[in-house]
Write a protein that holds these residues in place. Structure first.
Motif, PDB file in Angstrom:
ATOM      1  N   ARG A 113       1.578  16.840  11.356  1.00 44.28           N
ATOM      2  CA  ARG A 113       1.928  17.732  10.253  1.00 44.28           C
ATOM      3  C   ARG A 113       2.136  16.920   8.973  1.00 44.28           C
ATOM      4  N   GLY A 114       2.848  15.798   9.076  1.00 39.22           N
ATOM      5  CA  GLY A 114       3.076  14.950   7.905  1.00 39.22           C
ATOM      6  C   GLY A 114       1.782  14.412   7.323  1.00 39.22           C
ATOM      7  N   LEU A 115       0.848  14.057   8.195  1.00 36.42           N
ATOM      8  CA  LEU A 115      -0.432  13.539   7.733  1.00 36.42           C
ATOM      9  C   LEU A 115      -1.271  14.648   7.098  1.00 36.42           C
ATOM     10  N   THR A 116      -1.150  15.853   7.615  1.00 39.01           N
ATOM     11  CA  THR A 116      -1.866  16.986   7.023  1.00 39.01           C
ATOM     12  C   THR A 116      -1.381  17.246   5.604  1.00 39.01           C
ATOM     13  N   VAL A 117      -0.075  17.116   5.386  1.00 30.26           N
ATOM     14  CA  VAL A 117       0.481  17.328   4.047  1.00 30.26           C
ATOM     15  C   VAL A 117       0.080  16.202   3.111  1.00 30.26           C
ATOM     16  N   ALA A 118       0.186  14.961   3.591  1.00 28.00           N
ATOM     17  CA  ALA A 118      -0.100  13.801   2.738  1.00 28.00           C
ATOM     18  C   ALA A 118      -1.597  13.582   2.531  1.00 28.00           C
ATOM     19  N   ARG A 119      -2.424  14.099   3.416  1.00 26.10           N
ATOM     20  CA  ARG A 119      -3.885  13.908   3.438  1.00 26.10           C
ATOM     21  C   ARG A 119      -4.252  12.504   3.933  1.00 26.10           C
ATOM     22  N   VAL A 120      -3.639  11.478   3.389  1.00 22.34           N
ATOM     23  CA  VAL A 120      -3.824  10.116   3.882  1.00 22.34           C
ATOM     24  C   VAL A 120      -2.479   9.404   3.844  1.00 22.34           C
ATOM     25  N   ALA A 121      -2.227   8.543   4.841  1.00 21.69           N
ATOM     26  CA  ALA A 121      -0.953   7.828   4.880  1.00 21.69           C
ATOM     27  C   ALA A 121      -1.057   6.662   5.850  1.00 21.69           C
ATOM     28  N   GLU A 129     -10.199   5.313   4.252  1.00 23.59           N
ATOM     29  CA  GLU A 129     -10.413   4.198   3.342  1.00 23.59           C
ATOM     30  C   GLU A 129      -9.065   3.697   2.829  1.00 23.59           C
ATOM     31  N   PRO A 130      -8.861   2.379   2.788  1.00 26.87           N
ATOM     32  CA  PRO A 130      -7.591   1.836   2.299  1.00 26.87           C
ATOM     33  C   PRO A 130      -7.305   2.304   0.873  1.00 26.87           C
ATOM     34  N   ARG A 131      -6.041   2.598   0.600  1.00 29.71           N
ATOM     35  CA  ARG A 131      -5.618   3.042  -0.734  1.00 29.71           C
ATOM     36  C   ARG A 131      -4.923   1.925  -1.502  1.00 29.71           C
ATOM     37  N   SER A 132      -4.890   0.743  -0.920  1.00 32.36           N
ATOM     38  CA  SER A 132      -4.277  -0.404  -1.593  1.00 32.36           C
ATOM     39  C   SER A 132      -5.015  -1.657  -1.170  1.00 32.36           C
ATOM     40  N   GLY A 133      -4.712  -2.761  -1.847  1.00 30.58           N
ATOM     41  CA  GLY A 133      -5.374  -4.024  -1.542  1.00 30.58           C
ATOM     42  C   GLY A 133      -4.844  -4.710  -0.306  1.00 30.58           C
ATOM     43  N   ASP A 134      -3.752  -4.193   0.239  1.00 30.96           N
ATOM     44  CA  ASP A 134      -3.153  -4.783   1.430  1.00 30.96           C
ATOM     45  C   ASP A 134      -3.930  -4.330   2.659  1.00 30.96           C
ATOM     46  N   GLY A 135      -4.773  -5.221   3.187  1.00 28.36           N
ATOM     47  CA  GLY A 135      -5.607  -4.855   4.316  1.00 28.36           C
ATOM     48  C   GLY A 135      -4.931  -4.974   5.658  1.00 28.36           C
ATOM     49  N   ARG A 136      -3.642  -5.284   5.673  1.00 29.01           N
ATOM     50  CA  ARG A 136      -2.946  -5.488   6.946  1.00 29.01           C
ATOM     51  C   ARG A 136      -2.572  -4.181   7.619  1.00 29.01           C
ATOM     52  N   GLU A 137      -2.500  -3.103   6.849  1.00 30.69           N
ATOM     53  CA  GLU A 137      -2.072  -1.836   7.433  1.00 30.69           C
ATOM     54  C   GLU A 137      -3.197  -0.810   7.361  1.00 30.69           C
TER      55      GLU A 137
END
Length: 201
Positions: free
Chosen positions: A34-42, A75-83
């Motif tokens: 549900r949280g992911l549906t609201v956030a769209r990506v996380a 797709e990553p939303r930040s430059g931190d590729g660790r997560e």
């Protein structure tokens, strides 16, 4: 660019297999979905903060949801590729009794899942009631809680349900279009719960 760029996602994925329903019918997994549906990506870290659980535990349950095709890497939303970033694989889910009534085990899992979903939705509404003083007059006036008793055939109930879903989808698309255009002023997440069922007194 928005989260919906690229191939169009499925409108409502119909869950028909027992394994996927079991994967979803877990209290924490349903909250994460549900949280992911609201956030769209996380990320797992972002979701872990929402549900107040350890990142390692959230990551485990996200992988379980992904194993059943309910979510996928985004797709990553930040430059931190660790997560890893995650997104739902469809805009919604459809779980129908007719797909699980042909065997006792299936029916039992479907009933347990339905009870879990109802309990979590009820908790959401109780939270709103506890916090309604903070929402202000406009939101409290717009919020709705009512009960109607109708005399219908099964076919008429099906028609009513289809019309309500079509209406909800229209408003959902309006909200998504506004978000995509950056028109977010005054918009909040709104949860609409409906229950339509026969009963005898």
């Amino acid at each position: 660019m928005t989260e919906n760029d690229g191939p169009k996602r499925e409108r409502d994925r119909r869950v028909t297999d027992l394994g996927t329903l079991k994967a979803l019918a877990h209290p924490l997994r349903m909250r994460l979905y549900r949280g992911l549906t609201v956030a769209r990506v996380a990320t797992a870290s972002q979701l872990a903060e929402q549900v107040d659980e350890a990142v390692s535990l959230v990551s485990y349950h996200l992988r379980k949801l992904a194993e059943h095709g309910l979510i996928e890497e985004a797709e990553p939303r930040s430059g931190d590729g660790r997560e890893r970033w995650w997104q739902p694989t469809s805009d919604g889910l459809s779980i129908r009794d007719e797909d699980f009534r042909d065997a006792p085990e299936k029916a039992a899992v479907h009933t347990a899942a339905s009870r879990l979903f109802f309990d979590q939705r009820a908790d959401m509404y109780r939270r709103f009631l506890d916090e309604r003083v903070h929402w202000g007059d406009a939101w409290n006036t717009a919020a709705e809680s009512s009960e109607s008793t109708l005399r219908l055939t099964a076919a008429e109930l099906g028609e009513l349900t289809a019309e309500m879903l079509a209406l909800f989808h229209r408003y959902e698309e309006r909200g998504r279009a506004a978000d995509a255009a950056g028109e977010t002023e005054g918009r909040e997440n709104v949860s609409v719960h409906t229950y339509a069922f026969p009963f005898r007194v």
